[in-house]
Design a protein around this motif. Structure first.
Motif, mmCIF file in Angstrom:
data_model
loop_
_atom_site.group_PDB
_atom_site.id
_atom_site.type_symbol
_atom_site.label_atom_id
_atom_site.label_comp_id
_atom_site.label_asym_id
_atom_site.label_seq_id
_atom_site.Cartn_x
_atom_site.Cartn_y
_atom_site.Cartn_z
ATOM 1 N N ASP A 219 90.470 -44.726 142.086
ATOM 2 C CA ASP A 219 90.211 -46.123 142.412
ATOM 3 C C ASP A 219 89.005 -46.201 143.334
ATOM 4 O O ASP A 219 88.721 -45.256 144.087
ATOM 5 N N MET A 220 88.313 -47.315 143.227
ATOM 6 C CA MET A 220 87.146 -47.529 144.086
ATOM 7 C C MET A 220 87.239 -48.942 144.622
ATOM 8 O O MET A 220 87.447 -49.876 143.856
ATOM 9 N N ARG A 221 87.118 -49.097 145.941
ATOM 10 C CA ARG A 221 87.188 -50.445 146.532
ATOM 11 C C ARG A 221 85.958 -50.664 147.392
ATOM 12 O O ARG A 221 85.491 -49.744 148.061
ATOM 13 N N LEU B 105 91.918 -40.870 145.329
ATOM 14 C CA LEU B 105 92.329 -39.901 144.318
ATOM 15 C C LEU B 105 93.847 -39.789 144.375
ATOM 16 O O LEU B 105 94.402 -39.356 145.401
ATOM 17 N N ASN B 106 94.491 -40.193 143.319
ATOM 18 C CA ASN B 106 95.958 -40.191 143.263
ATOM 19 C C ASN B 106 96.588 -40.712 144.561
ATOM 20 O O ASN B 106 97.474 -40.088 145.139
ATOM 21 N N GLY B 107 96.062 -41.852 145.032
ATOM 22 C CA GLY B 107 96.642 -42.511 146.196
ATOM 23 C C GLY B 107 96.102 -42.035 147.543
ATOM 24 O O GLY B 107 96.428 -42.618 148.573
ATOM 25 N N ASP B 108 95.278 -40.989 147.555
ATOM 26 C CA ASP B 108 94.705 -40.444 148.799
ATOM 27 C C ASP B 108 93.311 -41.004 149.021
ATOM 28 O O ASP B 108 92.497 -40.964 148.084
ATOM 29 N N ARG C 203 82.228 -37.508 141.912
ATOM 30 C CA ARG C 203 82.566 -36.662 143.055
ATOM 31 C C ARG C 203 84.082 -36.520 143.207
ATOM 32 O O ARG C 203 84.589 -35.436 143.506
ATOM 33 N N VAL C 204 84.820 -37.619 143.007
ATOM 34 C CA VAL C 204 86.280 -37.549 143.151
ATOM 35 C C VAL C 204 86.855 -36.587 142.105
ATOM 36 O O VAL C 204 87.717 -35.753 142.412
#
Ligand code: DC
Length: 232
Positions: free
Chosen positions: A77-79, A89-92, A48-49
């Protein structure tokens, strides 16, 4: 396959949950991960991202000759912290945006591309490296974690799945007719299970769980019991 560690005498397992859209994989996988204190991996969220990235940039994935360059520019990234999944997504933080209907309707062509799949799978392998995890998606047991300790294939009737998906959307303030939700699900099921790369299949060594008439707690307990039998 990584070497599993043992924590307090219990094995750290890799558990995969695959199945079609609306089968209840996400909520179930999260609950199982919480109960076992494992990492929860939502592979669909990563697709999805990437879809959101292409939509934002107005990039037609099927028409671009430069796909790899775009993919290389995406940092994902996924947390999973305090029982809450967030994706970046790119820090967002784009956790809410990725559930928008326009992402769902565009996602199949993005997820069909093998270069996109490679990127997602690398991230999943990296995130799953250390501890026990519950990974959910379409090809977790068949492709990404073929040596998983426990593989579940989860499904429910199309009626039931569209009812659940509509409820989920309602709760997010997105109001759609059930017939539309059902048609969308049917379309996505067909694309997910007939695409060339890593289609949705039921792995032979998976446990089939039809939850059409099972309560949420029952299905969670069913998986936890199987995991416990395998040393978790
Ligand atoms: O689980 P979901 O509805 O968030 O998944 C969205 C889409 O992502 C789904 O239609 C197909 C794709 N997907 C995939 O191709 N492989 C996965 N392992 C997970 C999702």
């Amino acid at each position: 396959m990584r070497n599993k560690t043992v924590k307090d005498g219990r094995k750290e397992l890799t558990i995969t949950i695959d199945g079609p859209a609306g089968s209840g994989k996400s909520t179930t996988a999260q609950k199982v991960a919480q109960a076992l204190d494992y990492q929860y991996l939502d592979s669909g969220a990563l697709y999805r991202v990437i879809t959101l990235y292409f939509l934002r940039g107005n990039i037609d994935i099927e028409a671009t000759s430069d796909l790899q360059r775009f993919l290389d520019a995406i940092s994902l990234d996924m947390r999973y912290e305090k029982n809450q999944l967030s994706v970046w997504l790119n820090g967002d933080n784009v956790t809410d945006q990725i559930r928008a209907p326009r992402v769902s309707s565009e996602i199949s062509s993005v997820a069909a591309d093998n270069r996109v799949r490679k990127k997602v799978n690398e991230i999943l392998h990296r995130l799953a490296r250390k501890n026990g995890c519950v990974a959910e998606g379409r090809d977790m047991g068949s492709v990404v974690f073929p040596n998983a300790d426990l593989k579940i294939y989860m499904s429910a009737s199309l009626e039931e799945r569209s009812r659940r998906r509509q409820k989920q959307l309602d709760e997010k303030g997105i109001h759609t007719k059930q017939k539309k939700v059902k048609t969308e699900l049917e379309k996505r099921d067909l694309k997910d299970s007939t695409r060339e790369h890593d289609p949705l299949i039921r792995p032979e060594d998976s446990v089939y769980l039809d939850n059409s008439s099972m309560s949420f707690d029952e299905q969670v307990q069913f998986i936890i019991d199987l995991a416990r039998q395998r040393g978790a």
